[in-house]
Design an enzyme around this catalytic site. Structure first.
Site, PDB file in Angstrom:
ATOM      1  N   ASP A  67      -6.961   3.749  -2.867  1.00  0.00           N
ATOM      2  CA  ASP A  67      -6.531   4.707  -3.885  1.00  0.00           C
ATOM      3  C   ASP A  67      -6.612   4.119  -5.283  1.00  0.00           C
ATOM      4  O   ASP A  67      -6.858   2.923  -5.463  1.00  0.00           O
ATOM      5  CB  ASP A  67      -5.099   5.191  -3.577  1.00  0.00           C
ATOM      6  CG  ASP A  67      -4.143   4.057  -3.217  1.00  0.00           C
ATOM      7  OD1 ASP A  67      -4.480   2.890  -3.495  1.00  0.00           O
ATOM      8  OD2 ASP A  67      -3.074   4.340  -2.668  1.00  0.00           O
ATOM      9  N   ASN A 136       8.802   6.431   1.118  1.00  0.00           N
ATOM     10  CA  ASN A 136       8.834   7.807   1.629  1.00  0.00           C
ATOM     11  C   ASN A 136       7.798   8.017   2.737  1.00  0.00           C
ATOM     12  O   ASN A 136       7.546   9.142   3.135  1.00  0.00           O
ATOM     13  CB  ASN A 136       8.598   8.809   0.486  1.00  0.00           C
ATOM     14  CG  ASN A 136       7.203   8.691  -0.130  1.00  0.00           C
ATOM     15  OD1 ASN A 136       6.427   7.808   0.239  1.00  0.00           O
ATOM     16  ND2 ASN A 136       6.878   9.571  -1.045  1.00  0.00           N
ATOM     17  N   HIS A 138       4.556   7.307   2.605  1.00  0.00           N
ATOM     18  CA  HIS A 138       3.168   7.622   2.238  1.00  0.00           C
ATOM     19  C   HIS A 138       2.207   6.504   2.657  1.00  0.00           C
ATOM     20  O   HIS A 138       2.567   5.345   2.733  1.00  0.00           O
ATOM     21  CB  HIS A 138       3.027   7.983   0.743  1.00  0.00           C
ATOM     22  CG  HIS A 138       3.159   6.845  -0.212  1.00  0.00           C
ATOM     23  ND1 HIS A 138       3.591   7.022  -1.509  1.00  0.00           N
ATOM     24  CD2 HIS A 138       2.913   5.523  -0.093  1.00  0.00           C
ATOM     25  CE1 HIS A 138       3.601   5.863  -2.123  1.00  0.00           C
ATOM     26  NE2 HIS A 138       3.193   4.937  -1.281  1.00  0.00           N
ATOM     27  N   GLU A 143       1.110  11.594   0.278  1.00  0.00           N
ATOM     28  CA  GLU A 143       2.556  11.764   0.229  1.00  0.00           C
ATOM     29  C   GLU A 143       3.017  12.673   1.381  1.00  0.00           C
ATOM     30  O   GLU A 143       2.202  13.427   1.930  1.00  0.00           O
ATOM     31  CB  GLU A 143       2.950  12.401  -1.113  1.00  0.00           C
ATOM     32  CG  GLU A 143       2.551  11.584  -2.346  1.00  0.00           C
ATOM     33  CD  GLU A 143       3.502  10.426  -2.653  1.00  0.00           C
ATOM     34  OE1 GLU A 143       4.048   9.814  -1.719  1.00  0.00           O
ATOM     35  OE2 GLU A 143       3.680  10.132  -3.850  1.00  0.00           O
TER      36      GLU A 143
HETATM   37  P1  PGA Z   1       4.351  -1.789  -1.962  1.00  0.00           P
HETATM   38  O1  PGA Z   1       3.651  -0.383  -1.915  1.00  0.00           O
HETATM   39  O2  PGA Z   1       3.537  -2.715  -1.125  1.00  0.00           O
HETATM   40  O3  PGA Z   1       4.322  -2.185  -3.413  1.00  0.00           O
HETATM   41  O4  PGA Z   1       5.746  -1.609  -1.431  1.00  0.00           O
HETATM   42  C1  PGA Z   1       3.254   0.158  -0.709  1.00  0.00           C
HETATM   43  C2  PGA Z   1       2.825   1.581  -0.880  1.00  0.00           C
HETATM   44  O5  PGA Z   1       3.369   2.284  -1.749  1.00  0.00           O
HETATM   45  O6  PGA Z   1       1.943   2.024  -0.127  1.00  0.00           O
END
Ligand code: PGA
Length: 241
Positions: A67, A136, A138, A143
């Site tokens: 992404d 959450n 995702h 999402e």
């Molecule tokens: P993080 O992000 O590794 O910074 O916790 C993971 C994500 O949002 O997919």
């Protein structure tokens, strides 16, 4: 779904890097799907170490990133392009022509998304996709939602994601509210998936991913349907399992 629980974050990173290294050694021209965020940072550090010790070469691999923020240029320090260069690609022997990261500033975003899918197809599909997970649930920037969104596309980020990612920006107002993400189908088409997480704050998302009902409201749970998915978490993230 295979589950590996490690003692701590360091263990999670070593175990993940070890699995990635094995796959790269087995298939030097492997097509990797890569993730950004705090979680994979140490994984990349370990892989760089393997490269420096001449255990591993990346010169034949192709990579696709999950992404990118919409509207951030490659030069922006919080763009995922910048992250990948800074934390991984500049330190290894990867061929820069085989790096594929969605362009958050593309003039025609729809075309950018189509081209990205086409490039994955032409590369023969993703052999191994590395994933983090949001609080959450995702996956990439897919999402929680009512329906599974299959393809690479522009998405609105939830308040929760904007809040979580504001730690990297000077203020929450600077966090883009849209992003481009690989879709769930694109992710599920990968031949192998490794999802990583650490910390108690990810325990609920990991529970929903591993034990919860399969539901796009918990995007991670869709991975239960994948025939070769491994979840590697530290014991804090595994707390509710
Ligand atoms: P993080 O992000 O590794 O910074 O916790 C993971 C994500 O949002 O997919």
């Amino acid at each position: 779904m295979e589950l590996i629980v490690t003692q701590d974050y360091q263990g999670m990173a070593i175990e993940t890097a070890r699995l990635l290294a094995k796959e790269i050694l087995k298939k030097p021209d492997i097509v990797l799907g890569l993730a950004t965020g705090s979680t994979p940072e140490k994984v990349y550090k370990k892989l760089i170490e393997f490269y420096q010790k001449e255990i591993l070469s990346f010169d034949k691999i192709t990579s696709f990133n999950l992404d990118e923020y919409l509207g951030l240029s490659k030069a922006h320090e919080q763009s995922y392009y910048y992250y990948m260069m800074d934390k991984f690609f500049h330190h290894i022997d990867i061929n820069m022509d085989r790096i594929n990261i969605l362009d958050g500033k593309a003039l025609n975003i729809e075309q950018e998304c189509k081209d990205f899918e086409e490039k994955i197809r032409k590369a023969g599909g993703i052999d191994l996709q590395l994933l983090g997970i949001g609080h959450n649930g995702h996956i990439g920037f897919n999402e929680p939602s009512e329906d599974i969104e299959p393809d690479t596309r522009v998405v609105n980020l939830t308040e929760e994601t904007i809040e979580a990612n504001s730690r990297f920006f000077d203020s929450i107002e600077e966090v883009p509210n849209k992003a481009i993400t690989m879709g769930m189908k694109t992710i599920m088409n990968a031949r192998k998936i490794i999802l990583i997480a650490n910390g108690e704050d990810k325990a609920e998302a990991i529970f929903d991913t591993v034990r919860g009902p399969i539901d796009p409201k918990h995007p991670g749970s869709i991975l239960q349907l994948h025939c070769n998915a491994t979840v590697i978490v530290d014991k804090d993230a595994a707390k509710l399992l």
